[in-house]
Enzyme design. Structure first.
Site, PDB file in Angstrom:
ATOM      1  N   CYS A  92      -2.159  -2.356   8.702  1.00 48.97           N
ATOM      2  CA  CYS A  92      -2.606  -1.441   7.647  1.00 48.97           C
ATOM      3  C   CYS A  92      -3.464  -0.266   8.088  1.00 48.97           C
ATOM      4  O   CYS A  92      -3.215   0.864   7.683  1.00 48.97           O
ATOM      5  CB  CYS A  92      -3.364  -2.240   6.594  1.00 48.97           C
ATOM      6  SG  CYS A  92      -2.256  -3.232   5.602  1.00 48.97           S
ATOM      7  N   THR A 133       0.850  -1.191   0.000  1.00 52.56           N
ATOM      8  CA  THR A 133       0.000   0.000   0.000  1.00 52.56           C
ATOM      9  C   THR A 133       0.881   1.235   0.000  1.00 52.56           C
ATOM     10  O   THR A 133       1.755   1.374   0.854  1.00 52.56           O
ATOM     11  CB  THR A 133      -0.884   0.023   1.255  1.00 52.56           C
ATOM     12  OG1 THR A 133      -1.565  -1.207   1.323  1.00 52.56           O
ATOM     13  CG2 THR A 133      -1.880   1.152   1.187  1.00 52.56           C
ATOM     14  N   GLU A 155      -3.454  -5.042  -2.623  1.00 57.30           N
ATOM     15  CA  GLU A 155      -3.949  -6.287  -2.044  1.00 57.30           C
ATOM     16  C   GLU A 155      -5.047  -5.992  -1.028  1.00 57.30           C
ATOM     17  O   GLU A 155      -4.881  -5.118  -0.189  1.00 57.30           O
ATOM     18  CB  GLU A 155      -2.781  -7.032  -1.363  1.00 57.30           C
ATOM     19  CG  GLU A 155      -3.131  -8.411  -0.930  1.00 57.30           C
ATOM     20  CD  GLU A 155      -3.872  -9.163  -2.038  1.00 57.30           C
ATOM     21  OE1 GLU A 155      -3.242  -9.483  -3.044  1.00 57.30           O
ATOM     22  OE2 GLU A 155      -5.088  -9.416  -1.884  1.00 57.30           O
ATOM     23  N   LYS A 169      -7.184   1.759  -2.570  1.00 55.60           N
ATOM     24  CA  LYS A 169      -6.685   0.933  -1.465  1.00 55.60           C
ATOM     25  C   LYS A 169      -6.715   1.728  -0.151  1.00 55.60           C
ATOM     26  O   LYS A 169      -7.195   1.242   0.885  1.00 55.60           O
ATOM     27  CB  LYS A 169      -5.262   0.464  -1.788  1.00 55.60           C
ATOM     28  CG  LYS A 169      -4.520  -0.173  -0.651  1.00 55.60           C
ATOM     29  CD  LYS A 169      -5.104  -1.518  -0.253  1.00 55.60           C
ATOM     30  CE  LYS A 169      -4.493  -1.988   1.038  1.00 55.60           C
ATOM     31  NZ  LYS A 169      -4.464  -3.381   1.248  1.00 55.60           N
TER      32      LYS A 169
HETATM   33  C1  UDX Z   1       2.258  -5.326   4.298  1.00 49.72           C
HETATM   34  C2  UDX Z   1       1.761  -4.813   2.973  1.00 49.72           C
HETATM   35  O1  UDX Z   1       2.379  -5.423   1.865  1.00 49.72           O
HETATM   36  C3  UDX Z   1       1.910  -3.429   2.815  1.00 49.72           C
HETATM   37  O2  UDX Z   1       0.890  -3.012   1.951  1.00 49.72           O
HETATM   38  C4  UDX Z   1       1.863  -2.659   4.029  1.00 49.72           C
HETATM   39  O3  UDX Z   1       2.208  -1.359   3.673  1.00 49.72           O
HETATM   40  C5  UDX Z   1       2.798  -3.171   5.087  1.00 49.72           C
HETATM   41  O4  UDX Z   1       2.627  -4.454   5.308  1.00 49.72           O
HETATM   42  P1  UDX Z   1       3.482  -7.410   4.881  1.00 49.72           P
HETATM   43  O5  UDX Z   1       3.671  -8.501   3.907  1.00 49.72           O
HETATM   44  O6  UDX Z   1       2.373  -7.553   5.871  1.00 49.72           O
HETATM   45  O7  UDX Z   1       3.312  -6.097   4.059  1.00 49.72           O
HETATM   46  O8  UDX Z   1       4.814  -6.965   5.615  1.00 49.72           O
HETATM   47  P2  UDX Z   1       5.921  -7.894   6.226  1.00 49.72           P
HETATM   48  O9  UDX Z   1       5.327  -9.149   6.738  1.00 49.72           O
HETATM   49  O10 UDX Z   1       6.705  -7.003   7.106  1.00 49.72           O
HETATM   50  O11 UDX Z   1       6.800  -8.305   4.939  1.00 49.72           O
HETATM   51  C6  UDX Z   1       7.630  -7.450   4.256  1.00 49.72           C
HETATM   52  C7  UDX Z   1       8.874  -8.248   3.869  1.00 49.72           C
HETATM   53  O12 UDX Z   1       9.677  -7.461   3.007  1.00 49.72           O
HETATM   54  C8  UDX Z   1       9.756  -8.653   5.054  1.00 49.72           C
HETATM   55  O13 UDX Z   1       9.914 -10.066   5.056  1.00 49.72           O
HETATM   56  C9  UDX Z   1      11.081  -7.939   4.793  1.00 49.72           C
HETATM   57  O14 UDX Z   1      12.205  -8.700   5.196  1.00 49.72           O
HETATM   58  C10 UDX Z   1      11.045  -7.748   3.295  1.00 49.72           C
HETATM   59  N1  UDX Z   1      11.885  -6.649   2.820  1.00 49.72           N
HETATM   60  C11 UDX Z   1      11.735  -5.406   3.300  1.00 49.72           C
HETATM   61  C12 UDX Z   1      12.851  -6.920   1.846  1.00 49.72           C
HETATM   62  O15 UDX Z   1      13.008  -8.054   1.410  1.00 49.72           O
HETATM   63  N2  UDX Z   1      13.611  -5.896   1.386  1.00 49.72           N
HETATM   64  C13 UDX Z   1      13.469  -4.629   1.849  1.00 49.72           C
HETATM   65  O16 UDX Z   1      14.187  -3.730   1.391  1.00 49.72           O
HETATM   66  C14 UDX Z   1      12.512  -4.373   2.839  1.00 49.72           C
HETATM   67  C1  UDX Z   2      -7.304  -5.151   6.523  1.00 48.32           C
HETATM   68  C2  UDX Z   2      -8.294  -5.094   5.361  1.00 48.32           C
HETATM   69  O1  UDX Z   2      -9.497  -5.769   5.729  1.00 48.32           O
HETATM   70  C3  UDX Z   2      -7.700  -5.715   4.113  1.00 48.32           C
HETATM   71  O2  UDX Z   2      -8.589  -5.568   3.022  1.00 48.32           O
HETATM   72  C4  UDX Z   2      -6.384  -5.031   3.797  1.00 48.32           C
HETATM   73  O3  UDX Z   2      -5.775  -5.653   2.693  1.00 48.32           O
HETATM   74  C5  UDX Z   2      -5.446  -5.086   4.998  1.00 48.32           C
HETATM   75  O4  UDX Z   2      -6.082  -4.529   6.144  1.00 48.32           O
HETATM   76  P1  UDX Z   2      -6.523  -6.990   8.262  1.00 48.32           P
HETATM   77  O5  UDX Z   2      -5.916  -5.848   8.988  1.00 48.32           O
HETATM   78  O6  UDX Z   2      -5.706  -8.188   7.988  1.00 48.32           O
HETATM   79  O7  UDX Z   2      -7.089  -6.507   6.844  1.00 48.32           O
HETATM   80  O8  UDX Z   2      -7.799  -7.496   9.082  1.00 48.32           O
HETATM   81  P2  UDX Z   2      -9.315  -7.006   9.236  1.00 48.32           P
HETATM   82  O9  UDX Z   2     -10.163  -8.211   9.203  1.00 48.32           O
HETATM   83  O10 UDX Z   2      -9.661  -5.931   8.311  1.00 48.32           O
HETATM   84  O11 UDX Z   2      -9.340  -6.471  10.729  1.00 48.32           O
HETATM   85  C6  UDX Z   2      -8.647  -5.306  11.130  1.00 48.32           C
HETATM   86  C7  UDX Z   2      -8.905  -5.028  12.591  1.00 48.32           C
HETATM   87  O12 UDX Z   2     -10.237  -4.579  12.806  1.00 48.32           O
HETATM   88  C8  UDX Z   2      -8.713  -6.243  13.497  1.00 48.32           C
HETATM   89  O13 UDX Z   2      -8.081  -5.840  14.695  1.00 48.32           O
HETATM   90  C9  UDX Z   2     -10.126  -6.704  13.759  1.00 48.32           C
HETATM   91  O14 UDX Z   2     -10.253  -7.414  14.957  1.00 48.32           O
HETATM   92  C10 UDX Z   2     -10.855  -5.379  13.809  1.00 48.32           C
HETATM   93  N1  UDX Z   2     -12.288  -5.478  13.492  1.00 48.32           N
HETATM   94  C11 UDX Z   2     -12.691  -5.845  12.249  1.00 48.32           C
HETATM   95  C12 UDX Z   2     -13.231  -5.160  14.478  1.00 48.32           C
HETATM   96  O15 UDX Z   2     -12.872  -4.832  15.619  1.00 48.32           O
HETATM   97  N2  UDX Z   2     -14.551  -5.247  14.160  1.00 48.32           N
HETATM   98  C13 UDX Z   2     -14.994  -5.610  12.923  1.00 48.32           C
HETATM   99  O16 UDX Z   2     -16.220  -5.648  12.712  1.00 48.32           O
HETATM  100  C14 UDX Z   2     -14.030  -5.924  11.944  1.00 48.32           C
END
Ligand code: UDX
Ligand code: UDX
Length: 493
Positions: free
Chosen positions: A309, A169, A198, A253
């Site tokens: 996020c 994002t 995503e 997004k």
């Molecule tokens: C999410 C979403 O992709 C993104 O939209 C949001 O802004 C932040 O989190 P997520 O997959 O949940 O990403 O993050 P994370 O589990 O931290 O994975 C990111 C990976 O990128 C890590 O494994 C990290 O080691 C890797 N990374 C980061 C690289 O390989 N190179 C870099 O320069 C930085």
């Molecule tokens: C969110 C978005 O749903 C997803 O589309 C985006 O790609 C990433 O961010 P995520 O953070 O994984 O996903 O989980 P989500 O199910 O959205 O829940 C976010 C938080 O809100 C959690 O802490 C959840 O417990 C809370 N939540 C959600 C509530 O407290 N009440 C609800 O009714 C729904």
């Protein structure tokens, strides 16, 4: 005139160009329009970032597209080793089966970033984009340094024409920055930049990926957009694949996350009002959710939203609104975050108030630490605020979470001066032993069917249950002789 994908025969067997040959009359290298006439077919994908987004997304693409070689790379060698040899670095229901089917066939995990970039027609950027901690926009704007570093890597190592897909994002108009980095590298290679945000939620990532509400692809070049559409079309119905311009995709997004978070803050704000007036927030949510204009999802009151996020994206939106001279709009979205912070603290303060105004020396079981059920992710977990407030007030905590380890919990509480007073139990029963109260912070299914009669026997007499998720069996809690507070519920219900 620009060609459109329809100008080409889409029968895969007749599409032979993956690496375009530049004709003599082509526009200069790096120009945004120099690929318009070239049909593209993606046969190899590399994803940079093997995290909660990159890992599951690529596993599903590989599973559903056996003709595409998918390589996931990450700077973290330990993470890559875990993807290769298990146990997988993230817990996500159904993920293991999908990885097992594709790994070694057309799904690969590697630390050789340059090689993986050179071999790919299409590169997804799925690295983290944390909130900036210093410089302009600190505390609000997204830190794009990992994205920029990846982009520079791509400019250096890509072989020739490559699709670069923003999966992380990003702030609106980030694609412009990605494009700029690619173009100013002066390598003569050509790129298309796409935004393909995503929407998966953790805990349901595989189901969300396999059966998405929609797939969004933003791109200025229809041929490049079609190449990515063709990948998703292997399993997603055509009407669910939306193509937009790149800025709309980036904006959508941020807007989707902001709107979802706003619903959670709205129902949480109402939960406090329900407690004050004797209404029941679940009944209110059901009553308003049956209005088809409102809809019933995302109206579950709780301890506040967490996850990597929501907060980050709203703060980013706030920053962008301020930047564009829209302070009223910024203040509106900022309030969604403020209510969320308030709800987390409100839960902790409710515990303290009901335990006679002090928790000093009292033992409190904390049930659940992950930010929601079915994940081991604790990023922005409300449990951190709840535990920090209770520790600051002098409580002894015993946490149990089915998927989060003690080490992870202690790392998350490192800023709490009394983190040493946070203990861990392997079972709910052990956590509750001798406790003055149990606080339900995560909505794990296992908590729905707890045997409160047995638990109550080992807790202090007059002990409390604080259900901040409305997830345990309230009748059973009361029948066991325990006192109950539940979010958004009248005390007597
Ligand atoms: C999410 C979403 O992709 C993104 O939209 C949001 O802004 C932040 O989190 P997520 O997959 O949940 O990403 O993050 P994370 O589990 O931290 O994975 C990111 C990976 O990128 C890590 O494994 C990290 O080691 C890797 N990374 C980061 C690289 O390989 N190179 C870099 O320069 C930085
Ligand atoms: C969110 C978005 O749903 C997803 O589309 C985006 O790609 C990433 O961010 P995520 O953070 O994984 O996903 O989980 P989500 O199910 O959205 O829940 C976010 C938080 O809100 C959690 O802490 C959840 O417990 C809370 N939540 C959600 C509530 O407290 N009440 C609800 O009714 C729904």
């Amino acid at each position: 005139m620009d060609a459109t994908p329809a100008d080409y025969d889409r029968d895969p067997s007749t599409i032979h160009i993956v690496r375009p040959q530049r004709p003599a009359n082509a526009t200069p290298a790096g120009s945004a329009c120099d690929t318009f006439f070239i049909p593209m077919k993606i046969s190899s994908i590399t994803c940079i970032g093997a995290g909660y987004v990159g890992g599951p997304t690529m596993a599903v693409i590989a599973d559903r597209c056996p003709h595409i070689q998918v390589t996931v790379v990450d700077a973290n060698a330990e993470r890559i080793a875990a993807w290769n040899n298990g146990p997988l670095p993230i817990f996500e229901p159904g993920l293991e089966a999908v990885v097992k089917r594709a790994r070694g066939r057309n799904l690969h995990f590697s630390t050789d970033i340059d090689k993986a970039i050179a071999n790919a027609d299409c590169i997804f950027i799925a690295v983290n984009t944390p909130t900036k901690t210093e410089g302009e926009g600190a505390g609000k704007a997204s830190d794009l340094r990992f994205v920029e570093a990846c982009t520079r890597h791509i400019a250096k190592s890509a072989r020739d024409h490559t699709l670069v897909v923003e999966k992380s994002t990003l702030p609106v108009r980030s694609a412009e920055r990605v494009r700029e980095v690619l173009d100013t590298a002066g390598t003569g290679k050509t790129f298309d930049v796409l935004s393909n945000p995503e929407f998966l939620a953790e805990g349901t990532a595989i189901a969300d990926l396999e059966n998405p509400d929609r797939v969004l692809i933003g791109c200025e070049n229809p041929v490049a957009a079609q190449a990515l559409v063709d990948v998703y079309a292997q399993w997603v119905p055509a009407e669910k694949i939306l193509t937009t311009n790149v800025w709309s995709a980036e904006m959508a997004k941020l807007a989707a996350n902001a709107m979802l978070a706003q619903r959670v803050s709205s129902i949480n704000a109402l939960s406090a009002f329900c407690e004050a007036t004797g209404a029941d927030v679940d009944e209110v949510a059901r009553a308003i959710g049956t209005d088809s204009r409102i809809g019933g999802k995302f109206l579950k009151a709780g301890v506040g939203f967490g996850g990597s996020c929501f907060k980050k994206d709203i703060l980013n939106l706030v920053y962008l609104c301020e930047h564009h001279g829209l302070p009223e709009v910024a203040a509106y979205w900022q309030q969604v975050v403020e209510i969320n912070e308030w709800q987390k603290r409100r839960v902790a303060q409710t515990v303290i108030k009901n335990l006679g105004g002090t928790v000093k020396g009292k033992r409190i079981a904390v049930l659940g630490f992950a930010f929601k059920k079915d994940t081991n992710d604790t990023r922005e977990a409300p449990s951190v605020t709840v535990c920090t407030e209770l520790l600051a007030a002098g409580a002894e905590l015993v946490v149990h979470d089915p998927k989060v380890s003690h080490a992870k919990i202690l790392a998350d509480l490192k800023d709490s001066p009394r983190a040493a007073a946070c203990h861990y139990a392997n079972t709910v029963a052990d956590a509750c032993k001798g406790a003055d109260a149990a606080v339900v912070v995560t909505d794990w299914d296992a908590f729905r069917t707890l045997d409160w009669v047995t638990l109550a026997q080992s807790m202090q007499s007059g002990a409390w249950v604080f259900d901040a998720r409305n997830c345990v069996d309230h009748k059973a809690v009361r029948a066991a002789g325990l006192r109950l507070w539940a979010v958004g519920k009248p005390m007597t219900s």
